[in-house]
Design a protein around this motif. Structure first.
Motif, PDB file in Angstrom:
ATOM      1  N   LEU A  86       0.821  -1.211   0.000  1.00 26.36           N
ATOM      2  CA  LEU A  86       0.000   0.000   0.000  1.00 26.36           C
ATOM      3  C   LEU A  86       0.857   1.264   0.000  1.00 26.36           C
ATOM      4  CD1 LEU A  86      -2.837  -1.164   2.398  1.00 26.36           C
ATOM      5  CD2 LEU A  86      -3.067  -0.590  -0.026  1.00 26.36           C
ATOM      6  N   ARG A  87       1.960   1.266   0.730  1.00 25.71           N
ATOM      7  CA  ARG A  87       2.865   2.419   0.700  1.00 25.71           C
ATOM      8  C   ARG A  87       3.427   2.618  -0.701  1.00 25.71           C
ATOM      9  NH1 ARG A  87       4.915   4.458   5.673  1.00 25.71           N
ATOM     10  NH2 ARG A  87       4.252   3.240   7.461  1.00 25.71           N
ATOM     11  N   ALA A  88       3.809   1.517  -1.361  1.00 25.86           N
ATOM     12  CA  ALA A  88       4.360   1.604  -2.711  1.00 25.86           C
ATOM     13  C   ALA A  88       3.340   2.165  -3.693  1.00 25.86           C
ATOM     14  CB  ALA A  88       4.838   0.228  -3.174  1.00 25.86           C
ATOM     15  N   LYS A  89       2.066   1.943  -3.429  1.00 31.31           N
ATOM     16  CA  LYS A  89       0.992   2.450  -4.283  1.00 31.31           C
ATOM     17  C   LYS A  89       0.568   3.871  -3.903  1.00 31.31           C
ATOM     18  CE  LYS A  89       0.470  -1.150  -6.875  1.00 31.31           C
ATOM     19  NZ  LYS A  89       0.744  -1.098  -8.302  1.00 31.31           N
ATOM     20  N   GLY A  90       1.201   4.435  -2.868  1.00 31.01           N
ATOM     21  CA  GLY A  90       0.898   5.808  -2.477  1.00 31.01           C
ATOM     22  C   GLY A  90      -0.127   5.946  -1.376  1.00 31.01           C
ATOM     23  N   TYR A  91      -0.321   4.892  -0.582  1.00 34.33           N
ATOM     24  CA  TYR A  91      -1.300   4.920   0.503  1.00 34.33           C
ATOM     25  C   TYR A  91      -0.625   4.629   1.843  1.00 34.33           C
ATOM     26  CZ  TYR A  91      -4.716   4.853  -3.215  1.00 34.33           C
ATOM     27  OH  TYR A  91      -5.443   5.169  -4.323  1.00 34.33           O
ATOM     28  N   PRO A  92       0.170   5.574   2.353  1.00 36.70           N
ATOM     29  CA  PRO A  92       0.808   5.355   3.651  1.00 36.70           C
ATOM     30  C   PRO A  92      -0.206   5.554   4.785  1.00 36.70           C
ATOM     31  CG  PRO A  92       1.311   7.541   2.873  1.00 36.70           C
ATOM     32  CD  PRO A  92       0.523   6.868   1.770  1.00 36.70           C
ATOM     33  N   PRO A  93       0.053   4.940   5.924  1.00 34.86           N
ATOM     34  CA  PRO A  93      -0.851   5.139   7.063  1.00 34.86           C
ATOM     35  C   PRO A  93      -0.550   6.469   7.745  1.00 34.86           C
ATOM     36  CG  PRO A  93       0.947   3.749   7.738  1.00 34.86           C
ATOM     37  CD  PRO A  93       1.130   4.016   6.252  1.00 34.86           C
ATOM     38  N   ASP A  94      -1.538   6.960   8.468  1.00 33.50           N
ATOM     39  CA  ASP A  94      -1.309   8.105   9.339  1.00 33.50           C
ATOM     40  C   ASP A  94      -1.107   7.516  10.726  1.00 33.50           C
ATOM     41  OD1 ASP A  94      -1.210  10.412  10.781  1.00 33.50           O
ATOM     42  OD2 ASP A  94      -3.263  11.043  10.338  1.00 33.50           O
TER      43      ASP A  94
END
Length: 99
Positions: A86-94
């Motif tokens: 998900l981070r690689a796809k541009g969706y990092p957690p807050d």
């Protein structure tokens, strides 16, 4: 001559923020340091993640096998894999927000 100290201070803040960012690695599968901190903290609240996945991918068997080889808990394997993707796809957690 105009006072440029506010600009210099702001540039130093930006440089410090950039230095604080994790440096990219050649391996896109390297877990994020923040994720590793969360995984290592056994006091982190955990929840179930149940989804139907194609049986032909043998994900359950592969996770069990990886667990046997590394002693990494099943939930941590799934969390690391999904977080990295998900981070690689541009969706990092807050990680600062509380749900």
């Amino acid at each position: 001559m105009p006072d440029q100290s506010p600009y210099a201070r702001r540039l130093r803040e930006i440089a410090d923020a950039l230095d604080a960012q994790p440096q990219p690695t050649d391996d896109v599968l390297t877990p994020h340091p923040g994720t590793l901190d969360v995984i290592r903290n056994r006091h982190t609240k955990r929840g179930q993640l149940n989804h139907a996945v194609p049986e032909v991918l043998q994900l359950h068997r592969r996770i069990r096998r990886y667990n046997a080889d590394t002693d990494l808990p099943h939930g941590d394997i799934v969390a690391l894999a999904l977080d990295t993707w998900l981070r690689a796809k541009g969706y990092p957690p807050d990680l600062n927000s509380v749900e």
